[in-house]
Design a protein around this motif. Sequence first.
Motif, PDB file in Angstrom:
ATOM      1  N   ILE A   6       0.872  -1.168   0.000  1.00 38.71           N
ATOM      2  CA  ILE A   6       0.000   0.000   0.000  1.00 38.71           C
ATOM      3  C   ILE A   6       0.908   1.215   0.000  1.00 38.71           C
ATOM      4  CG2 ILE A   6      -1.779   1.224   1.238  1.00 38.71           C
ATOM      5  CD1 ILE A   6      -2.789  -1.333   2.312  1.00 38.71           C
ATOM      6  N   PRO A   8       0.832   4.593  -0.150  1.00 39.48           N
ATOM      7  CA  PRO A   8       0.857   5.814   0.666  1.00 39.48           C
ATOM      8  C   PRO A   8       0.882   5.556   2.168  1.00 39.48           C
ATOM      9  CG  PRO A   8      -1.350   5.422  -0.181  1.00 39.48           C
ATOM     10  CD  PRO A   8      -0.500   4.292  -0.655  1.00 39.48           C
ATOM     11  N   LEU A   9       1.100   4.311   2.564  1.00 40.70           N
ATOM     12  CA  LEU A   9       1.023   3.968   3.990  1.00 40.70           C
ATOM     13  C   LEU A   9       2.270   3.255   4.467  1.00 40.70           C
ATOM     14  CD1 LEU A   9      -2.465   2.566   4.964  1.00 40.70           C
ATOM     15  CD2 LEU A   9      -1.213   4.452   5.980  1.00 40.70           C
ATOM     16  N   ILE A  46       3.413  -1.024   4.428  1.00 44.41           N
ATOM     17  CA  ILE A  46       2.415  -2.030   4.784  1.00 44.41           C
ATOM     18  C   ILE A  46       2.030  -2.818   3.541  1.00 44.41           C
ATOM     19  CG2 ILE A  46       0.059  -2.355   5.640  1.00 44.41           C
ATOM     20  CD1 ILE A  46       0.416   0.249   7.212  1.00 44.41           C
ATOM     21  N   GLY A  78      -0.161  12.269   9.822  1.00 45.37           N
ATOM     22  CA  GLY A  78      -0.551  12.567   8.453  1.00 45.37           C
ATOM     23  C   GLY A  78      -0.387  13.993   7.992  1.00 45.37           C
ATOM     24  N   ARG A  87       2.836  11.680  -0.935  1.00 49.00           N
ATOM     25  CA  ARG A  87       1.983  11.741   0.239  1.00 49.00           C
ATOM     26  C   ARG A  87       2.021  10.397   0.947  1.00 49.00           C
ATOM     27  NH1 ARG A  87      -2.877  13.879   2.652  1.00 49.00           N
ATOM     28  NH2 ARG A  87      -2.525  13.254   4.799  1.00 49.00           N
ATOM     29  N   ILE A  89       1.286   8.623   4.615  1.00 48.12           N
ATOM     30  CA  ILE A  89       0.804   8.652   5.992  1.00 48.12           C
ATOM     31  C   ILE A  89       1.441   7.480   6.707  1.00 48.12           C
ATOM     32  CG2 ILE A  89      -1.245   8.246   7.410  1.00 48.12           C
ATOM     33  CD1 ILE A  89      -2.801   9.863   5.240  1.00 48.12           C
ATOM     34  N   ILE A  91       1.758   4.988  10.218  1.00 49.31           N
ATOM     35  CA  ILE A  91       1.142   4.540  11.461  1.00 49.31           C
ATOM     36  C   ILE A  91       2.275   4.172  12.399  1.00 49.31           C
ATOM     37  CG2 ILE A  91      -0.395   2.858  12.520  1.00 49.31           C
ATOM     38  CD1 ILE A  91      -1.786   2.691   9.754  1.00 49.31           C
TER      39      ILE A  91
END
Lengths: 226, 226
Positions: A6, A8-9, A46, A78, A87, A89, A91
Amino acid sequence: MSGNFIEPLSVDSVIFGFEDATLKILLYKRSIEPGYGMWSLPGGAIRYDEHIDQASARILKEHTGVTGLYMSQLGAFGEVNRFPGARVITIAYYALVKPGQFELRPGPDASDARWFDVNALPAMPFDHPQIIAAALNRLQNQVKYKPIGFNLLPDKFPLRALQELYEAVYNIKFDKPNFRRKIMKMNLLIPLNEKQKGVAHRSARLFRFDKQRYDSLTEKGFIFEI
Amino acid sequence: MSGNFIEPLSVDSVIFGFEDATLKILLYKRSIEPGYGMWSLPGGAIRYDEHIDQASARILKEHTGVTGLYMSQLGAFGEVNRFPGARVITIAYYALVKPGQFELRPGPDASDARWFDVNALPAMPFDHPQIIAAALNRLQNQVKYKPIGFNLLPDKFPLRALQELYEAVYNIKFDKPNFRRKIMKMNLLIPLNEKQKGVAHRSARLFRFDKQRYDSLTEKGFIFEI
DNA sequence: TCAAAAGTGTTTGCAATACACCCATGC
DNA sequence: GCATGGGTGTATTGCAAACACTTTTGA
């Protein structure tokens, strides 16, 4: 850049350790851009097919070589421009490590790994300083009401080590007699027939945290608090 | 589905309210698939060019019509199959609303909006029950050490309302005299020259929370605790 | 025998708890 | 005047804080 991730994560972890009566954080020296050569939090992308907690555990394993570290999610970070060029983000998680639980080694995309005193951190890329600040804050809040501090100590430890740990986390001093009484009254520590070795003074008795007892007391409404 | 959004990432909010001495959550009846017709948390997709907190504030505005609600991030929820048909990770927030702060209206992709007693929630789609459980847990932890409970009360309120709020959040009863004393000793409430109206008994004095005083006391090391 | 830390005892004062009681108001 | 909740007073208890003290061990 495979479709397996994924994009952007990402996940980033704040790994805490405790040594020499000091709270430490494990940082990795980046061997890729952006942020080449800077000390930064271990992290990674991720995958599509894994729970975010699994992603964090996997990335911790890739960096430290071990599984089963205590780990808890901090939250998502974020800011739009927190990561240059895209971009992303992230966690954030924090993890707790016992002394000597693994050998230091450079993780993926890193050339070195080192423990840093929380009060003497190097310059760091992205929003890693904010993530660390949030992690410290969370640790201080959690350690007060949950017996997670024991994840920073060896299995067998003297009471003084526990006191020094809380002193390092809260950044205050406790009165030794009062601290001992408070801890012992909880009945959560099993006194061992072992003593410290190689100290230049009276050696202290070692204790072990009794997780089973904690669980059963908690069921009955017991509330841990230091 | 425009490229304007970060597809695999959404925001969901748990909106708390307090009325009739009961803690409530605002749910929306979905008018789209998946989960058509079910009561669910208000949510939406994050845009490429906005901070996640901004995304949450925007989506709250789209649902309630107002801005400036108290709002705080809960964390990310990332079960692989939490959302059917696609891998969607959601970042959950919780918000606190004063009685009458806005008129109920169906939000985007919803046919109805309604307050539900936290102890009598309907069946809900996805992982929304877990998100709500986490929100309740967080609220209970936060309300104890931060004066955020006042965001659930009108600007002017009698002490009893504050007590009932804490009783509803913790799900326990307090002794009235002791509760009053504990609160008043903090010196955070400004007594007003106003009284309750339309009650069938002696009317109570109203109070206002003094945020400035709280801030200045906090700087001096004061710790709020109820 | 001294330094250093382990470990114990004791006093004090504040604060949580429990509960009895009086006050004001609408019906 | 009575029910209902507003509001106050006070005894009890437990615990946190402060600090003086004794004990054990290695060098």
